[in-house]
Scaffold this motif. Structure first.
Motif, mmCIF file in Angstrom:
data_model
loop_
_atom_site.group_PDB
_atom_site.id
_atom_site.type_symbol
_atom_site.label_atom_id
_atom_site.label_comp_id
_atom_site.label_asym_id
_atom_site.label_seq_id
_atom_site.Cartn_x
_atom_site.Cartn_y
_atom_site.Cartn_z
ATOM 1 N N ARG A 104 -4.505 11.264 -0.600
ATOM 2 C CA ARG A 104 -3.639 12.374 -1.007
ATOM 3 C C ARG A 104 -2.455 11.880 -1.849
ATOM 4 O O ARG A 104 -2.101 12.499 -2.867
ATOM 5 C CB ARG A 104 -3.120 13.096 0.238
ATOM 6 C CG ARG A 104 -2.143 14.214 -0.042
ATOM 7 C CD ARG A 104 -2.795 15.334 -0.827
ATOM 8 N NE ARG A 104 -1.838 16.391 -1.118
ATOM 9 C CZ ARG A 104 -1.644 16.904 -2.320
ATOM 10 N NH1 ARG A 104 -2.349 16.469 -3.358
ATOM 11 N NH2 ARG A 104 -0.770 17.863 -2.499
ATOM 12 N N LEU A 105 -1.867 10.767 -1.468
ATOM 13 C CA LEU A 105 -0.731 10.220 -2.219
ATOM 14 C C LEU A 105 -1.177 9.745 -3.599
ATOM 15 O O LEU A 105 -0.444 9.910 -4.585
ATOM 16 C CB LEU A 105 -0.098 9.067 -1.434
ATOM 17 C CG LEU A 105 0.513 9.443 -0.079
ATOM 18 C CD1 LEU A 105 0.971 8.199 0.661
ATOM 19 C CD2 LEU A 105 1.673 10.410 -0.256
ATOM 20 N N ALA A 106 -2.367 9.149 -3.679
ATOM 21 C CA ALA A 106 -2.890 8.714 -4.974
ATOM 22 C C ALA A 106 -3.142 9.910 -5.882
ATOM 23 O O ALA A 106 -2.926 9.832 -7.100
ATOM 24 C CB ALA A 106 -4.175 7.916 -4.777
ATOM 25 N N ALA A 107 -3.598 11.018 -5.310
ATOM 26 C CA ALA A 107 -3.836 12.219 -6.110
ATOM 27 C C ALA A 107 -2.531 12.775 -6.669
ATOM 28 O O ALA A 107 -2.478 13.242 -7.816
ATOM 29 C CB ALA A 107 -4.537 13.278 -5.256
ATOM 30 N N ILE A 108 -1.470 12.720 -5.880
ATOM 31 C CA ILE A 108 -0.158 13.183 -6.369
ATOM 32 C C ILE A 108 0.293 12.324 -7.541
ATOM 33 O O ILE A 108 0.754 12.828 -8.572
ATOM 34 C CB ILE A 108 0.883 13.129 -5.233
ATOM 35 C CG1 ILE A 108 0.545 14.165 -4.152
ATOM 36 C CG2 ILE A 108 2.291 13.366 -5.777
ATOM 37 C CD1 ILE A 108 1.427 14.065 -2.924
ATOM 38 N N GLU A 109 0.139 11.007 -7.403
ATOM 39 C CA GLU A 109 0.571 10.114 -8.477
ATOM 40 C C GLU A 109 -0.266 10.314 -9.734
ATOM 41 O O GLU A 109 0.254 10.310 -10.851
ATOM 42 C CB GLU A 109 0.478 8.661 -8.012
ATOM 43 C CG GLU A 109 0.956 7.669 -9.050
ATOM 44 C CD GLU A 109 0.974 6.247 -8.542
ATOM 45 O OE1 GLU A 109 1.226 5.335 -9.357
ATOM 46 O OE2 GLU A 109 0.735 6.040 -7.335
ATOM 47 N N ALA A 147 0.853 -1.192 0.000
ATOM 48 C CA ALA A 147 0.000 0.000 0.000
ATOM 49 C C ALA A 147 0.884 1.234 0.000
ATOM 50 O O ALA A 147 2.101 1.147 0.186
ATOM 51 C CB ALA A 147 -0.918 0.002 1.222
ATOM 52 N N ARG A 148 0.277 2.384 -0.222
ATOM 53 C CA ARG A 148 1.029 3.641 -0.182
ATOM 54 C C ARG A 148 1.403 4.026 1.251
ATOM 55 O O ARG A 148 2.341 4.772 1.462
ATOM 56 C CB ARG A 148 0.218 4.774 -0.829
ATOM 57 C CG ARG A 148 -0.008 4.600 -2.315
ATOM 58 C CD ARG A 148 -0.807 5.772 -2.883
ATOM 59 N NE ARG A 148 -0.965 5.648 -4.328
ATOM 60 C CZ ARG A 148 -1.943 4.996 -4.918
ATOM 61 N NH1 ARG A 148 -2.874 4.406 -4.177
ATOM 62 N NH2 ARG A 148 -2.020 4.924 -6.227
ATOM 63 N N VAL A 149 0.639 3.544 2.207
ATOM 64 C CA VAL A 149 0.897 3.820 3.625
ATOM 65 C C VAL A 149 0.974 2.489 4.352
ATOM 66 O O VAL A 149 -0.007 1.743 4.396
ATOM 67 C CB VAL A 149 -0.212 4.695 4.238
ATOM 68 C CG1 VAL A 149 0.101 4.992 5.706
ATOM 69 C CG2 VAL A 149 -0.381 5.992 3.462
ATOM 70 N N HIS A 151 0.740 13.969 -11.219
ATOM 71 C CA HIS A 151 2.120 14.253 -11.610
ATOM 72 C C HIS A 151 2.944 13.007 -11.930
ATOM 73 O O HIS A 151 4.051 13.139 -12.459
ATOM 74 C CB HIS A 151 2.818 15.053 -10.505
ATOM 75 C CG HIS A 151 2.043 16.255 -10.054
ATOM 76 N ND1 HIS A 151 1.860 17.356 -10.867
ATOM 77 C CD2 HIS A 151 1.382 16.521 -8.902
ATOM 78 C CE1 HIS A 151 1.134 18.255 -10.220
ATOM 79 N NE2 HIS A 151 0.818 17.772 -9.029
ATOM 80 N N GLY A 152 2.438 11.825 -11.601
ATOM 81 C CA GLY A 152 3.156 10.593 -11.923
ATOM 82 C C GLY A 152 4.085 10.108 -10.836
ATOM 83 O O GLY A 152 4.387 8.918 -10.762
ATOM 84 N N SER A 153 4.562 10.997 -9.983
ATOM 85 C CA SER A 153 5.517 10.615 -8.937
ATOM 86 C C SER A 153 4.829 9.775 -7.862
ATOM 87 O O SER A 153 3.675 9.999 -7.515
ATOM 88 C CB SER A 153 6.126 11.861 -8.303
ATOM 89 O OG SER A 153 6.760 12.668 -9.270
ATOM 90 N N GLN A 154 5.573 8.803 -7.335
ATOM 91 C CA GLN A 154 5.055 7.958 -6.270
ATOM 92 C C GLN A 154 5.676 8.360 -4.941
ATOM 93 O O GLN A 154 6.904 8.464 -4.815
ATOM 94 C CB GLN A 154 5.346 6.483 -6.549
ATOM 95 C CG GLN A 154 4.506 5.889 -7.667
ATOM 96 C CD GLN A 154 4.702 4.388 -7.782
ATOM 97 O OE1 GLN A 154 5.795 3.864 -7.593
ATOM 98 N NE2 GLN A 154 3.630 3.664 -8.110
ATOM 99 N N VAL A 155 4.841 8.595 -3.944
ATOM 100 C CA VAL A 155 5.281 8.894 -2.582
ATOM 101 C C VAL A 155 4.663 7.839 -1.676
ATOM 102 O O VAL A 155 3.454 7.590 -1.736
ATOM 103 C CB VAL A 155 4.841 10.304 -2.143
ATOM 104 C CG1 VAL A 155 5.371 10.608 -0.746
ATOM 105 C CG2 VAL A 155 5.319 11.358 -3.135
ATOM 106 N N VAL A 156 5.487 7.206 -0.837
ATOM 107 C CA VAL A 156 4.988 6.184 0.074
ATOM 108 C C VAL A 156 5.444 6.513 1.491
ATOM 109 O O VAL A 156 6.472 7.178 1.693
ATOM 110 C CB VAL A 156 5.470 4.772 -0.323
ATOM 111 C CG1 VAL A 156 4.898 4.361 -1.658
ATOM 112 C CG2 VAL A 156 6.993 4.706 -0.364
ATOM 113 N N VAL A 157 4.675 6.043 2.460
ATOM 114 C CA VAL A 157 4.949 6.279 3.878
ATOM 115 C C VAL A 157 5.137 4.934 4.562
ATOM 116 O O VAL A 157 4.317 4.021 4.383
ATOM 117 C CB VAL A 157 3.802 7.057 4.549
ATOM 118 C CG1 VAL A 157 4.049 7.182 6.056
ATOM 119 C CG2 VAL A 157 3.645 8.436 3.919
ATOM 120 N N LEU A 158 6.202 4.817 5.339
ATOM 121 C CA LEU A 158 6.485 3.587 6.079
ATOM 122 C C LEU A 158 6.783 3.939 7.532
ATOM 123 O O LEU A 158 7.663 4.755 7.806
ATOM 124 C CB LEU A 158 7.668 2.843 5.465
ATOM 125 C CG LEU A 158 8.201 1.637 6.270
ATOM 126 C CD1 LEU A 158 7.136 0.550 6.390
ATOM 127 C CD2 LEU A 158 9.465 1.073 5.616
#
Length: 315
Positions: free
Chosen positions: A56-61, A36-38, A64-71
């Motif tokens: 919010r992370l899905a909206a960024i991807e 998952a993204r989080v 803009h295409g960039s992937q941001v994930v939180v761990l």
């Protein structure tokens, strides 16, 4: 006596070697599966918190295409925070394959440490000093108050704003496929059209070109039409395969199978509707399968390329 001295000397050399080279290194912490993204392995975030961050992370991807994930992990021990973050980012291959625009926000809760790990393609948008400011200004004050969801949300918002200001290739998502699809096409009408087209065209193609070649031509034609209207390789392949099998197995003599169900329409007069309905149902099932595969889950973009950019902090 001389032999005893030799043994003592060898023992001393062995102990010196252990002191120089140290004990075997402890095993590294396993990289969790990217599901998952989080990902919160500490149980800190509620389901609503994770959903809000994921949205919010899905909206960024999407934008803009960039992937941001939180761990979030309890600790990175025995590994240093930055080394673990770099290893996770490259193992997960966050970001697009040909761009490498990924960001990992890592929190080691029990260590009270955090890091923003930035892939090389985004080091211009999020340089080390900017990552440090996000940590100090957005994350740290909220974490000190126990507001982990608020700190992560503020960080994600600032990361998203910086990504939005960077010149990156546009994302290729479902909007392009939707634009290529014919507007106002009704799925039921399309399925019925192909259904009757196969039922009528199967015997004709078989009679003109023979069983084998006729089936191949009809299957290819139906698959091409399905792809033209849906732009889905899965649906096109399923429709073409059904048309092929119908022509080979049910056209002509095969139509009599449907006659046992009481149908009376078809080129061979044997109740093709009964037989073809089964094929139509299978085609619809393929459509449902395609929809579910397109709409669920999260996976890496195949990027990676983390070179150590970013910043660390504590609270």
């Amino acid at each position: 006596m001389a032999l005893a001295h030799v043994r003592l000397a060898l023992t001393a050399l062995f102990l010196m070697a252990i002191g120089c080279f140290g004990t075997p290194a402890q095993a590294q912490r396993a990289v969790p599966a990217l599901s998952a993204r989080v990902i919160d392995q500490t149980g800190t975030l509620s389901a609503a918190d994770r959903q809000a961050l994921d949205t919010r992370l899905a909206a960024i991807e999407k934008s803009h295409g960039s992937q941001v994930v939180v761990l979030m992990v309890p600790t990175t021990a025995p590994e240093e925070l930055a080394a673990f973050a770099n290893r996770v980012g490259n193992a997960w291959k966050v970001g697009r394959k040909d761009v490498g625009d990924g960001v990992l926000v890592l929190v080691a809760k029990d260590d009270r440490k955090m890091r923003i790990e930035v892939a090389k393609a985004l080091e211009g948008a999020i340089p080390d000093i900017a990552a440090a400011r996000i940590i100090d200004g957005a994350i740290k004050p909220r974490f000190r108050e126990g507001d982990y969801a608020g700190g992560l949300s503020a960080a994600v918002n600032q990361i998203g704003a910086r990504i939005a200001g960077e010149s990156l290739p546009l994302p290729s998502d479902t909007s392009e496929r939707a634009a290529r699809s014919a507007p106002g096409v009704d799925w039921t009408d399309l399925a019925i059209f192909l259904f009757f087209g196969v039922m009528v065209g199967g015997p004709v193609a078989r009679g003109i070109f023979g069983n084998r070649l006729g089936g191949l031509l009809l299957g290819g034609g139906v698959g091409g039409l399905a792809f033209l209207f849906t732009t889905s390789v899965l649906l096109a392949g399923g429709a073409g395969l059904i048309a092929l099998l119908y022509t080979w197995l049910f056209s002509g003599t095969g139509l009599s199978l449907g006659g046992r169900r009481g149908g009376g329409f078809g080129p061979a007069g044997g109740g093709g509707i009964g037989t073809s309905t089964g094929g139509f149902g299978g085609w619809s099932g393929g459509s449902g399968g395609g929809s579910s595969s397109d709409g669920g889950g999260f996976s890496s973009g195949g990027g990676g390329d983390f070179g150590g950019g970013g910043a660390s902090g504590d609270w």
